[in-house]
Motif scaffolding. Structure first.
Motif, PDB file in Angstrom:
ATOM      1  N   PRO A 198      -9.899   6.368   8.100  1.00 43.95           N
ATOM      2  CA  PRO A 198      -8.408   6.594   7.766  1.00 43.95           C
ATOM      3  C   PRO A 198      -8.577   7.319   6.317  1.00 43.95           C
ATOM      4  O   PRO A 198      -7.765   7.953   5.870  1.00 43.95           O
ATOM      5  CB  PRO A 198      -7.849   5.478   7.517  1.00 43.95           C
ATOM      6  CG  PRO A 198      -8.288   4.492   8.640  1.00 43.95           C
ATOM      7  CD  PRO A 198      -9.812   4.932   8.746  1.00 43.95           C
ATOM      8  N   ASP A 199      -9.817   7.052   5.585  1.00 40.24           N
ATOM      9  CA  ASP A 199      -9.956   7.725   4.122  1.00 40.24           C
ATOM     10  C   ASP A 199     -10.947   8.527   4.225  1.00 40.24           C
ATOM     11  O   ASP A 199     -11.678   9.176   3.074  1.00 40.24           O
ATOM     12  CB  ASP A 199     -10.561   6.558   3.211  1.00 40.24           C
ATOM     13  CG  ASP A 199      -9.307   5.693   2.870  1.00 40.24           C
ATOM     14  OD1 ASP A 199      -8.229   5.929   2.754  1.00 40.24           O
ATOM     15  OD2 ASP A 199      -9.625   4.396   2.826  1.00 40.24           O
ATOM     16  N   ILE A 231     -14.168  17.176  14.999  1.00 35.42           N
ATOM     17  CA  ILE A 231     -13.970  15.517  15.288  1.00 35.42           C
ATOM     18  C   ILE A 231     -13.313  15.308  16.428  1.00 35.42           C
ATOM     19  O   ILE A 231     -13.456  14.561  17.310  1.00 35.42           O
ATOM     20  CB  ILE A 231     -13.453  14.765  14.099  1.00 35.42           C
ATOM     21  CG1 ILE A 231     -14.683  14.906  12.807  1.00 35.42           C
ATOM     22  CG2 ILE A 231     -13.194  13.296  14.267  1.00 35.42           C
ATOM     23  CD1 ILE A 231     -14.111  14.499  11.544  1.00 35.42           C
ATOM     24  N   LYS A 232     -12.118  16.140  16.364  1.00 33.30           N
ATOM     25  CA  LYS A 232     -11.061  15.955  17.518  1.00 33.30           C
ATOM     26  C   LYS A 232     -11.655  16.157  18.874  1.00 33.30           C
ATOM     27  O   LYS A 232     -11.541  15.451  19.693  1.00 33.30           O
ATOM     28  CB  LYS A 232      -9.772  16.701  17.152  1.00 33.30           C
ATOM     29  CG  LYS A 232      -8.979  16.334  16.299  1.00 33.30           C
ATOM     30  CD  LYS A 232      -7.902  16.795  16.219  1.00 33.30           C
ATOM     31  CE  LYS A 232      -6.782  16.542  14.939  1.00 33.30           C
ATOM     32  NZ  LYS A 232      -5.673  17.487  14.634  1.00 33.30           N
ATOM     33  N   LYS A 233     -12.601  17.335  18.842  1.00 25.91           N
ATOM     34  CA  LYS A 233     -12.907  17.901  20.181  1.00 25.91           C
ATOM     35  C   LYS A 233     -14.190  16.732  20.632  1.00 25.91           C
ATOM     36  O   LYS A 233     -14.093  16.418  21.776  1.00 25.91           O
ATOM     37  CB  LYS A 233     -13.846  19.221  19.924  1.00 25.91           C
ATOM     38  CG  LYS A 233     -14.062  19.901  20.848  1.00 25.91           C
ATOM     39  CD  LYS A 233     -14.708  21.259  20.743  1.00 25.91           C
ATOM     40  CE  LYS A 233     -15.465  22.001  21.664  1.00 25.91           C
ATOM     41  NZ  LYS A 233     -16.142  22.987  21.339  1.00 25.91           N
ATOM     42  N   ALA A 234     -15.027  16.209  19.542  1.00 28.90           N
ATOM     43  CA  ALA A 234     -15.977  15.153  20.139  1.00 28.90           C
ATOM     44  C   ALA A 234     -15.278  13.915  20.437  1.00 28.90           C
ATOM     45  O   ALA A 234     -15.851  13.276  21.788  1.00 28.90           O
ATOM     46  CB  ALA A 234     -16.872  14.949  18.712  1.00 28.90           C
ATOM     47  N   ARG A 235     -14.228  13.394  19.934  1.00 29.09           N
ATOM     48  CA  ARG A 235     -13.766  12.216  20.208  1.00 29.09           C
ATOM     49  C   ARG A 235     -12.988  12.604  21.668  1.00 29.09           C
ATOM     50  O   ARG A 235     -12.935  11.376  22.408  1.00 29.09           O
ATOM     51  CB  ARG A 235     -12.617  11.925  19.192  1.00 29.09           C
ATOM     52  CG  ARG A 235     -12.837  11.423  18.049  1.00 29.09           C
ATOM     53  CD  ARG A 235     -14.095   9.905  18.067  1.00 29.09           C
ATOM     54  NE  ARG A 235     -14.195   9.506  16.577  1.00 29.09           N
ATOM     55  CZ  ARG A 235     -15.446   8.664  16.517  1.00 29.09           C
ATOM     56  NH1 ARG A 235     -16.338   8.796  17.399  1.00 29.09           N
ATOM     57  NH2 ARG A 235     -15.403   8.201  15.505  1.00 29.09           N
ATOM     58  N   ALA A 236     -12.352  13.683  21.890  1.00 27.20           N
ATOM     59  CA  ALA A 236     -11.672  13.886  23.358  1.00 27.20           C
ATOM     60  C   ALA A 236     -12.640  13.846  24.214  1.00 27.20           C
ATOM     61  O   ALA A 236     -12.504  13.365  25.492  1.00 27.20           O
ATOM     62  CB  ALA A 236     -10.976  15.286  23.024  1.00 27.20           C
ATOM     63  N   ALA A 237     -13.956  14.329  23.979  1.00 27.75           N
ATOM     64  CA  ALA A 237     -14.949  14.404  24.978  1.00 27.75           C
ATOM     65  C   ALA A 237     -15.353  12.895  25.232  1.00 27.75           C
ATOM     66  O   ALA A 237     -15.715  12.674  26.392  1.00 27.75           O
ATOM     67  CB  ALA A 237     -16.127  15.320  24.500  1.00 27.75           C
ATOM     68  N   ASP A 238     -15.197  12.177  24.358  1.00 29.86           N
ATOM     69  CA  ASP A 238     -15.592  10.844  24.526  1.00 29.86           C
ATOM     70  C   ASP A 238     -14.315   9.890  25.060  1.00 29.86           C
ATOM     71  O   ASP A 238     -14.584   8.734  25.244  1.00 29.86           O
ATOM     72  CB  ASP A 238     -16.225  10.111  23.302  1.00 29.86           C
ATOM     73  CG  ASP A 238     -17.539  10.618  22.806  1.00 29.86           C
ATOM     74  OD1 ASP A 238     -18.253  11.114  23.854  1.00 29.86           O
ATOM     75  OD2 ASP A 238     -17.970  10.435  21.690  1.00 29.86           O
ATOM     76  N   GLY A 239     -13.324  10.485  25.020  1.00 34.21           N
ATOM     77  CA  GLY A 239     -12.072   9.834  25.582  1.00 34.21           C
ATOM     78  C   GLY A 239     -11.585   8.835  24.621  1.00 34.21           C
ATOM     79  O   GLY A 239     -10.966   7.918  25.017  1.00 34.21           O
ATOM     80  N   ARG A 240     -11.747   9.330  23.519  1.00 33.70           N
ATOM     81  CA  ARG A 240     -11.248   8.290  22.166  1.00 33.70           C
ATOM     82  C   ARG A 240     -10.326   8.880  21.451  1.00 33.70           C
ATOM     83  O   ARG A 240     -10.252  10.131  21.364  1.00 33.70           O
ATOM     84  CB  ARG A 240     -12.625   7.734  21.559  1.00 33.70           C
ATOM     85  CG  ARG A 240     -13.684   7.073  22.018  1.00 33.70           C
ATOM     86  CD  ARG A 240     -14.736   6.539  21.166  1.00 33.70           C
ATOM     87  NE  ARG A 240     -14.471   5.941  20.163  1.00 33.70           N
ATOM     88  CZ  ARG A 240     -15.212   5.612  18.800  1.00 33.70           C
ATOM     89  NH1 ARG A 240     -16.435   6.012  19.306  1.00 33.70           N
ATOM     90  NH2 ARG A 240     -15.007   5.216  17.899  1.00 33.70           N
ATOM     91  N   GLU A 241      -9.637   8.201  20.722  1.00 33.70           N
ATOM     92  CA  GLU A 241      -8.711   8.849  19.640  1.00 33.70           C
ATOM     93  C   GLU A 241      -9.338   8.767  18.417  1.00 33.70           C
ATOM     94  O   GLU A 241     -10.318   8.083  17.962  1.00 33.70           O
ATOM     95  CB  GLU A 241      -7.551   7.929  19.578  1.00 33.70           C
ATOM     96  CG  GLU A 241      -6.509   7.902  20.707  1.00 33.70           C
ATOM     97  CD  GLU A 241      -5.296   6.861  20.365  1.00 33.70           C
ATOM     98  OE1 GLU A 241      -5.082   6.504  19.346  1.00 33.70           O
ATOM     99  OE2 GLU A 241      -4.446   6.974  21.209  1.00 33.70           O
ATOM    100  N   THR A 242      -9.000   9.611  17.574  1.00 34.12           N
ATOM    101  CA  THR A 242      -9.429   9.565  16.017  1.00 34.12           C
ATOM    102  C   THR A 242      -8.660   8.759  15.228  1.00 34.12           C
ATOM    103  O   THR A 242      -7.719   8.248  15.694  1.00 34.12           O
ATOM    104  CB  THR A 242      -9.151  11.452  15.563  1.00 34.12           C
ATOM    105  OG1 THR A 242      -7.787  11.430  15.424  1.00 34.12           O
ATOM    106  CG2 THR A 242      -9.703  12.439  16.489  1.00 34.12           C
ATOM    107  N   ALA A 243      -9.154   8.916  14.009  1.00 32.76           N
ATOM    108  CA  ALA A 243      -8.525   7.782  13.007  1.00 32.76           C
ATOM    109  C   ALA A 243      -7.417   8.587  12.234  1.00 32.76           C
ATOM    110  O   ALA A 243      -6.596   8.196  11.405  1.00 32.76           O
ATOM    111  CB  ALA A 243      -9.491   7.200  12.059  1.00 32.76           C
ATOM    112  N   GLU A 244      -6.831   9.774  12.803  1.00 37.41           N
ATOM    113  CA  GLU A 244      -6.188  10.741  12.027  1.00 37.41           C
ATOM    114  C   GLU A 244      -4.476  10.012  12.186  1.00 37.41           C
ATOM    115  O   GLU A 244      -4.207   9.196  13.126  1.00 37.41           O
ATOM    116  CB  GLU A 244      -5.556  12.021  12.770  1.00 37.41           C
ATOM    117  CG  GLU A 244      -4.777  12.715  12.034  1.00 37.41           C
ATOM    118  CD  GLU A 244      -4.305  14.348  12.593  1.00 37.41           C
ATOM    119  OE1 GLU A 244      -5.036  14.544  13.923  1.00 37.41           O
ATOM    120  OE2 GLU A 244      -4.090  15.027  11.997  1.00 37.41           O
ATOM    121  N   GLY A 245      -3.957   9.693  11.055  1.00 33.49           N
ATOM    122  CA  GLY A 245      -2.662   8.938  10.693  1.00 33.49           C
ATOM    123  C   GLY A 245      -2.568   7.432  10.672  1.00 33.49           C
ATOM    124  O   GLY A 245      -1.823   6.761  10.654  1.00 33.49           O
TER     125      GLY A 245
END
Ligand code: SF4
Ligand code: FES
Length: 246
Positions: A198-199, A231-245
């Motif tokens: 988040p930070d 980061i978004k691409k890497a998280r999507a590839a792992d089926g995970r959400e990012t910490a955005e928001g």
């Protein structure tokens, strides 16, 4: 020409409020602000605190606010900050870092965040005794980020740090980008858990203030947005959400 340097003076160790103190100095239009500061400490007031080392725009130690904008004193000519008849030049310390004395700030919080992104080479492969060959195209991907001199001008100018002092800050993300985009390095794998917080990268709102003040003309906001996309691409590839928001 005559200029008045209006310098923020404070000595937190001894207490008392910060105040502006005026010094009239005779300068040439092509003199640097750092020249006038060195003249003052040698001839007028040896108690004036500021930091400098190389005096040639390389070490990043004399970043300060000059007429309200973050700049290096050794790269700022009087002709760039006053008109032909002279005038007043206000010098203040960087923001978002504790003042040690006058124009000197404690850079520790800045370097703590900088170190957190592992600003060093983490090789992808074990050394084989041969070079890790890079193409020109591969080198171009991180060339811009290598220009950072850790002056903390971007950290001072960042409006996000006004409201969120925990934000990792622009310079740390630039350092991360330098290694994330290096084909020889473990890159994002090694740093995603630091940046995707988040930070971490997410508080950046693309105000472009960091890009505006960077004395090395690094396109900082562009690098931050590129890192967010990676980061978004890497998280999507792992089926995970990012910490955005979050
Ligand atoms: S990115 Fe630019 S402004 Fe920020 S620390 Fe590096 S050189 Fe200074
Ligand atoms: S004194 Fe080194 S960058 Fe200005």
């Amino acid at each position: 020409m005559k200029v008045t340097l209006s310098i923020q003076r404070s000595d937190p160790e001894r207490g008392g409020e910060a105040r502006l103190e005026n010094y009239d100095v005779e300068v040439k239009r092509t003199d640097r602000v750092l020249d006038a500061l060195m003249y003052l400490t040698r001839n007028v007031d040896g108690t004036l605190g500021y930091r400098r080392s190389c005096a040639h725009g390389v070490c990043g130690s004399d970043a300060m606010r000059i007429n309200g904008a973050e700049r290096l004193a050794c790269k700022t000519l009087f002709k760039d900050v006053v008109d032909r008849s002279g005038g007043t030049v206000t010098l203040e310390p960087l923001r978002h870092l504790p003042v040690q004395k006058d124009l000197m700030v404690d850079q520790s919080p800045f370097f703590e965040k900088f170190r957190s992104v592992k600003p060093y080479f983490v090789p992808k492969a074990e050394p084989t005794g041969k070079e890790f060959v890079q193409s020109q195209e591969e080198r171009a991907l991180f060339d811009e980020a290598t220009k950072c001199i850790n002056c903390a001008a971007c950290y001072s100018a960042c409006p996000i740090l006004d409201k969120n002092p925990k934000f990792i800050g622009p310079a740390a993300i630039v350092q991360a980008a330098r290694f994330v985009n290096d084909s020889r390095d473990k890159g994002l794998d090694e740093r995603i858990d630091i940046l995707d917080q988040p930070d971490g990268v997410w508080p950046c709102e693309s105000h472009f203030e960091c890009t505006r003040v960077c004395p090395r003309d690094i396109k900082i906001t562009k690098l931050i947005n590129l890192t967010k996309r990676q980061i978004k691409k890497a998280r999507a590839a792992d089926g995970r959400e990012t910490a955005e928001g979050k």
